[in-house]
Design a protein around this motif. Structure first.
Motif: not given
Length: 204
Positions: A5-8, A10-16
């Motif tokens: 969940e943390r990786k997901e 962080e991935k969404q935060e980077m996309r944003n």
């Protein structure tokens, strides 16, 4: 929080982060002059990092474009509760104008800034844009069926309505309304009143 969940997150935060940076760069220097490297430099990551999330610049633009249309669609669809199609048409026009006035950057990216449409057109992906125009056509079809407006070709009338509100918003967004030499609130009210007069001319 679980590792997955943390990786997901962080991935969404980077996309944003990438999307926000690209949006500002597209607006500031134009689509053609914005590169994956310039986005990477702006967020202080390597270009290789960007490519982990997006295959190219077109895909980034597509995501921004679809996000903006999703916002507009949700605003337009809130008027489905209005039974009278002509009143609904009036509400759609006012909401469209309001969206453009409140979101000039998004509006510029959606309708004014010159950028390739290849990613949007591929595989019938431009569902958001089709949905917005389709809802306008549905409302106009009901107006025609109930004889709320003059009889005319549905698609021609759709383009006519869209062109009118687009013209009003574009003139405002690109600061051409300064020719009126009026306070901003007065200018905005003129846009709405102009649309009301336009609608009155469509009535039977």
């Amino acid at each position: 929080m679980a590792i997955k969940e943390r990786k997901e997150r962080e991935k969404q935060e980077m996309r944003n982060l990438i999307i926000e940076s690209a949006t500002q760069l597209f607006l500031k220097q134009g689509y053609d002059k914005t590169s994956i490297r310039s986005v990477a430099d702006d967020i202080e990551y390597s270009p290789a990092t960007i490519y982990l999330y997006f295959k190219d610049k077109d895909e980034i633009f597509y995501v921004i474009h679809e996000n903006a249309f999703d916002i507009l669609n949700r605003l337009l669809r809130q008027h489905e509760v209005i039974a009278d199609p002509f009143e609904r048409l009036a509400a759609l026009g006012r909401t469209y104008i309001e969206f453009g006035l409140k979101n000039p950057d998004y509006y510029d990216l959606m309708f004014i800034m010159r950028a390739p449409m290849s990613q949007i057109k591929n595989e019938e992906k431009w569902k958001a844009g089709e949905c917005a125009f389709g809802y306008l056509l549905t409302t106009l079809a009901a107006c025609l069926e109930q004889k709320k407006i003059r009889q005319a070709d549905l698609h021609v009338t759709g383009i006519q309505v869209w062109s009118y509100v687009h013209g009003l918003v574009s003139l405002y967004v690109r600061e051409r309304m300064c020719i009126l030499m009026q306070p901003d609130d007065v200018t905005r009210e003129m846009l709405y009143k102009s649309f009301e007069l336009f609608l009155a001319n469509l009535k039977t």
